[in-house]
Design a protein around this motif. Structure first.
Motif, PDB file in Angstrom:
ATOM      1  N   LYS A 438      -3.039   7.473  14.313  1.00  0.00           N
ATOM      2  CA  LYS A 438      -2.469   7.329  12.984  1.00  0.00           C
ATOM      3  C   LYS A 438      -2.161   5.862  12.705  1.00  0.00           C
ATOM      4  CE  LYS A 438       1.285   8.955  10.096  1.00  0.00           C
ATOM      5  NZ  LYS A 438       2.501   9.813  10.015  1.00  0.00           N
ATOM      6  N   VAL A 439      -1.577   5.205  13.731  1.00  0.00           N
ATOM      7  CA  VAL A 439      -1.272   3.786  13.551  1.00  0.00           C
ATOM      8  C   VAL A 439      -2.547   2.975  13.330  1.00  0.00           C
ATOM      9  CG1 VAL A 439      -0.311   1.749  14.670  1.00  0.00           C
ATOM     10  CG2 VAL A 439       0.865   3.946  14.870  1.00  0.00           C
ATOM     11  N   VAL A 440      -3.562   3.261  14.167  1.00  0.00           N
ATOM     12  CA  VAL A 440      -4.842   2.538  14.044  1.00  0.00           C
ATOM     13  C   VAL A 440      -5.457   2.772  12.691  1.00  0.00           C
ATOM     14  CG1 VAL A 440      -7.181   2.363  14.929  1.00  0.00           C
ATOM     15  CG2 VAL A 440      -5.258   2.482  16.523  1.00  0.00           C
ATOM     16  N   LEU A 441      -5.434   4.054  12.219  1.00  0.00           N
ATOM     17  CA  LEU A 441      -6.011   4.350  10.914  1.00  0.00           C
ATOM     18  C   LEU A 441      -5.239   3.650   9.808  1.00  0.00           C
ATOM     19  CD1 LEU A 441      -6.954   8.103  11.309  1.00  0.00           C
ATOM     20  CD2 LEU A 441      -8.492   6.162  11.077  1.00  0.00           C
ATOM     21  N   ASP A 442      -3.929   3.535   9.994  1.00  0.00           N
ATOM     22  CA  ASP A 442      -3.162   2.758   9.004  1.00  0.00           C
ATOM     23  C   ASP A 442      -3.646   1.311   8.965  1.00  0.00           C
ATOM     24  OD1 ASP A 442      -1.643   4.900   8.203  1.00  0.00           O
ATOM     25  OD2 ASP A 442      -0.042   4.531   9.687  1.00  0.00           O
ATOM     26  N   GLU A 443      -3.910   0.747  10.160  1.00  0.00           N
ATOM     27  CA  GLU A 443      -4.438  -0.622  10.214  1.00  0.00           C
ATOM     28  C   GLU A 443      -5.818  -0.697   9.553  1.00  0.00           C
ATOM     29  OE1 GLU A 443      -4.425  -1.818  14.241  1.00  0.00           O
ATOM     30  OE2 GLU A 443      -2.231  -2.007  14.393  1.00  0.00           O
ATOM     31  N   ILE A 444      -6.631   0.353   9.832  1.00  0.00           N
ATOM     32  CA  ILE A 444      -7.980   0.364   9.226  1.00  0.00           C
ATOM     33  C   ILE A 444      -7.875   0.383   7.707  1.00  0.00           C
ATOM     34  CG2 ILE A 444     -10.077   1.742   8.956  1.00  0.00           C
ATOM     35  CD1 ILE A 444      -9.764   2.538  11.900  1.00  0.00           C
ATOM     36  N   ILE A 445      -6.954   1.215   7.227  1.00  0.00           N
ATOM     37  CA  ILE A 445      -6.797   1.299   5.767  1.00  0.00           C
ATOM     38  C   ILE A 445      -6.363  -0.052   5.214  1.00  0.00           C
ATOM     39  CG2 ILE A 445      -5.388   2.319   3.939  1.00  0.00           C
ATOM     40  CD1 ILE A 445      -5.404   4.915   5.602  1.00  0.00           C
ATOM     41  N   ASN A 446      -5.419  -0.684   5.915  1.00  0.00           N
ATOM     42  CA  ASN A 446      -4.988  -2.006   5.459  1.00  0.00           C
ATOM     43  C   ASN A 446      -6.148  -3.017   5.476  1.00  0.00           C
ATOM     44  OD1 ASN A 446      -2.318  -1.185   5.055  1.00  0.00           O
ATOM     45  ND2 ASN A 446      -1.767  -1.598   7.202  1.00  0.00           N
ATOM     46  N   ASN A 447      -6.960  -2.979   6.574  1.00  0.00           N
ATOM     47  CA  ASN A 447      -8.119  -3.887   6.661  1.00  0.00           C
ATOM     48  C   ASN A 447      -9.113  -3.611   5.552  1.00  0.00           C
ATOM     49  OD1 ASN A 447      -7.084  -5.179   8.912  1.00  0.00           O
ATOM     50  ND2 ASN A 447      -8.092  -3.799  10.364  1.00  0.00           N
ATOM     51  N   VAL A 448      -9.327  -2.306   5.299  1.00  0.00           N
ATOM     52  CA  VAL A 448     -10.267  -1.952   4.225  1.00  0.00           C
ATOM     53  C   VAL A 448      -9.743  -2.434   2.885  1.00  0.00           C
ATOM     54  CG1 VAL A 448     -11.316  -0.035   2.977  1.00  0.00           C
ATOM     55  CG2 VAL A 448     -11.329  -0.040   5.473  1.00  0.00           C
ATOM     56  N   ASP A 449      -8.421  -2.342   2.709  1.00  0.00           N
ATOM     57  CA  ASP A 449      -7.840  -2.873   1.472  1.00  0.00           C
ATOM     58  C   ASP A 449      -8.101  -4.387   1.347  1.00  0.00           C
ATOM     59  OD1 ASP A 449      -6.920  -0.438   0.655  1.00  0.00           O
ATOM     60  OD2 ASP A 449      -4.938  -0.675   1.599  1.00  0.00           O
ATOM     61  N   ASN A 450      -7.909  -5.080   2.470  1.00  0.00           N
ATOM     62  CA  ASN A 450      -8.196  -6.525   2.454  1.00  0.00           C
ATOM     63  C   ASN A 450      -9.659  -6.804   2.128  1.00  0.00           C
ATOM     64  OD1 ASN A 450      -5.544  -7.216   3.106  1.00  0.00           O
ATOM     65  ND2 ASN A 450      -5.930  -7.070   5.322  1.00  0.00           N
ATOM     66  N   VAL A 451     -10.552  -5.996   2.790  1.00  0.00           N
ATOM     67  CA  VAL A 451     -11.983  -6.165   2.509  1.00  0.00           C
ATOM     68  C   VAL A 451     -12.265  -5.934   1.041  1.00  0.00           C
ATOM     69  CG1 VAL A 451     -14.268  -5.203   2.937  1.00  0.00           C
ATOM     70  CG2 VAL A 451     -12.722  -5.632   4.854  1.00  0.00           C
ATOM     71  N   ASN A 452     -11.630  -4.899   0.475  1.00  0.00           N
ATOM     72  CA  ASN A 452     -11.843  -4.586  -0.942  1.00  0.00           C
ATOM     73  C   ASN A 452     -11.423  -5.757  -1.833  1.00  0.00           C
ATOM     74  OD1 ASN A 452     -12.514  -3.114  -3.171  1.00  0.00           O
ATOM     75  ND2 ASN A 452     -10.650  -1.893  -3.206  1.00  0.00           N
ATOM     76  N   ARG A 453     -10.261  -6.363  -1.519  1.00  0.00           N
ATOM     77  CA  ARG A 453      -9.823  -7.507  -2.298  1.00  0.00           C
ATOM     78  C   ARG A 453     -10.790  -8.695  -2.163  1.00  0.00           C
ATOM     79  NH1 ARG A 453      -4.780  -5.868  -0.262  1.00  0.00           N
ATOM     80  NH2 ARG A 453      -4.850  -7.476   1.359  1.00  0.00           N
ATOM     81  N   LYS A 454     -11.238  -8.960  -0.908  1.00  0.00           N
ATOM     82  CA  LYS A 454     -12.186 -10.062  -0.705  1.00  0.00           C
ATOM     83  C   LYS A 454     -13.480  -9.836  -1.460  1.00  0.00           C
ATOM     84  CE  LYS A 454      -9.510 -12.348   2.120  1.00  0.00           C
ATOM     85  NZ  LYS A 454      -8.916 -13.634   1.717  1.00  0.00           N
ATOM     86  N   VAL A 455     -13.949  -8.585  -1.413  1.00  0.00           N
ATOM     87  CA  VAL A 455     -15.190  -8.279  -2.124  1.00  0.00           C
ATOM     88  C   VAL A 455     -15.003  -8.474  -3.628  1.00  0.00           C
ATOM     89  CG1 VAL A 455     -16.803  -6.433  -2.700  1.00  0.00           C
ATOM     90  CG2 VAL A 455     -16.144  -6.791  -0.334  1.00  0.00           C
TER      91      VAL A 455
END
Length: 524
Positions: A438-455
């Motif tokens: 769950k913690v890792v997936l939370d990190e993944i979601i946060n990373n994906v959010d960052n990727v989305n902003r960068k894109v």
């Protein structure tokens, strides 16, 4: 050799003066000769008449009985023989009768001598001529050849005047040397010639100075100034023509470079459009990854619930763990897919940097007119660097996520094997692992959010790049039009420069003619 203008003017002034002076001297010579000869004739006539008056006085004394005829003739002859006149006092008179016998003469050897056979150097019986002319006309002139006064061995022309005295049959005469008249005339001629020569020298000097100061030097100064000006004009025309040729060559090269730059900008525009499309696709993929991560989180939540249920049913736990392992694998595949998309973004960033570098090179080649384009190229390069940095961060996050997910899968597999051996311990540990997932997936979601902003930033930057490239393209088209106009102006200027050079050459030719007129051919 052609004469200069001063010499021509001098000839125009001096030649008529010389001709006039020569004519004047010749006329003066003729008139002086005639007048002097007439004066000499009158003078010897006057002397002869005066001497004749002396003879007549003695004849009157004979008539009055004062003297006998013989004594009167003797005294008259002596008186006549003593008469001297002329400038040097060496001119004399003589008397002969018509036979002809010499009655009176300064030379005593001739007195009483019959002169009928006496001849001058021309062979004339001059005393016979004297007698004949005197008897026939009463008086007259006779020209003959006689000894020179100074050199007895020299014979010169002489003119005598004779007058007849009928009462005593005497012929009274005297003469002058024609060379004395010629000497006087020559002296006058020499004097006049000297005066004319002096006047001519003064005239030549005066005309030369006047022409030099008032005509030749001003004309020469004007010609020199015109020549210097024409040389400067010719030099300027040559420089202008050379500059026009260089400018025409540079303008053609600039036009070619602008054409290449326009083509490059169009390619950049196309590549940026593809980059924007890829960014939009990456944005869509990032959103899908975000949704997948959200789904994974939900499933992990469900897995936690399932693990609680596993406490009551080991078989169900094993099945749920198997299901969870499959779902985690699916998440790993999604993350790998995201990694592949990130590589595409890296390729786009690399192409953008390459285009930015090419644009900078073309802007440098464009010179002053490409400064604005260089600024846009630098901004594009900066955005590409930002995109590259963001992509690198995304890649690192995804690799970390993949490593973590793979570790989770490995751990989950070990837990499953251990759960078979010890279900209760496995459930406890599985619950712990689920919490970690769950913690890792939370990190993944946060990373994906960052990727989305960068894109999203990459997509926005791509739009701005596209707008900037459009502006650059319009500016390059305007520069291309200006370059063509400049080329037309350069061609027109080149033609004008050639015409100016021809006019300058003609001016130099005219100035050379002026200088040749002023200085003469050799001086020019």
């Amino acid at each position: 050799m052609k004469l200069n203008i001063g010499q021509k003017i001098l000839l125009i002034v001096v030649v008529p003066f010389i001709l006039f002076a020569g004519f004047s001297i010749y006329s003066s010579y003729e008139n002086t000769s005639k007048n002097l000869m007439r004066e000499k004739r009158l003078s010897i006539q006057f002397v002869t008449q005066t001497a004749m008056d002396v003879i007549k006085e003695y004849q009157e004394k004979v008539k009055s009985g004062e003297l006998t005829e013989a004594r009167a003739k003797e005294l008259a002859a002596k008186s006549i023989s003593k008469i001297r006149y002329g400038q040097d006092g060496d001119d004399y008179l003589w008397i002969n009768d018509t036979t002809p016998v010499m009655v009176s003469h300064p030379s005593a050897a001739l007195v009483g001598k019959n002169m009928a056979e006496f001849k001058d150097k021309a062979g004339s019986h001059i005393f016979v001529q004297f007698s004949d002319i005197a008897k026939a006309n009463g008086s007259g002139f006779v020209q003959y050849i006689w000894n020179d006064k100074k050199d007895k061995n020299k014979f010169v022309p002489k003119l005598s005047y004779v007058q007849y005295n009928k009462e005593w049959d005497w012929v009274l005469g005297t003469g002058i040397y024609i060379q004395d008249v010629q000497a006087t005339i020559t002296s006058i001629l020499i004097e006049d010639s000297i005066k004319v020569t002096i006047a001519m020298v003064i005239l030549v000097v005066a005309v030369t100075l006047i022409v030099r100061k008032n005509i030749r030097e001003p004309l020469l100064n004007i010609a020199n100034k015109l020549f210097s000006t024409s040389e400067e004009v010719a030099k300027g025309a040559k420089d202008s023509l050379r500059n026009c040729e260089h400018l025409a060559s540079s303008s053609q090269e600039q036009a070619a470079s602008l054409q290449e730059t326009v083509s490059s900008v169009e390619e950049i525009n196309a590549m940026i459009s593809r980059n924007a499309t890829s960014a939009e696709e990456s944005k869509t993929t990032s959103l899908e990854s975000q949704r997948s991560a959200s789904n994974g989180k939900n499933r992990v939540d469900e897995m936690v619930t399932t693990i609680d249920e596993i406490a009551s049913n080991n078989d169900n736990v094993i099945k749920r763990m198997q299901q969870t392992n499959d779902e985690v694998t699916e998440i790993l595949n999604i993350i790998k897919n995201i990694n592949d998309k990130t590589k595409v973004i890296n390729d786009i960033v690399f192409q953008t940097k390459l285009l930015s570098f090419n644009a900078s090179v073309e802007a440098a080649r464009a010179g002053e007119s490409g400064k604005g384009f260089a600024v846009v190229a630098e901004e594009v390069g900066a955005l590409a660097n930002m995109s590259g940095n963001a992509s690198e961060e995304i890649r690192e996050l995804i690799e970390n996520s993949m490593a973590k997910v793979e570790g989770i899968v490995s751990s989950t597999t070990s837990v499953m094997e251990k759960m078979i051996e010890d279900g209760k311990r496995a459930v406890s540990k599985g619950k712990e692992r689920a919490q970690e997932c769950k913690v890792v997936l939370d990190e993944i979601i946060n990373n994906v959010d960052n990727v989305n902003r960068k894109v999203a930033e990459i997509a926005s930057a791509s739009k701005e790049q596209s707008q900037g490239v459009d502006e650059i393209s319009r500016a390059m088209e305007l520069l291309d039009q200006v370059s063509h106009k400049n080329n037309d102006v350069v061609i027109s200027t080149e033609a004008s420069s050639k015409e100016l050079q021809r006019e300058a050459d003609d001016l130099i030719y005219v100035v050379e003619e002026v200088r040749e007129l002023v200085n003469g051919k050799r001086a020019a």
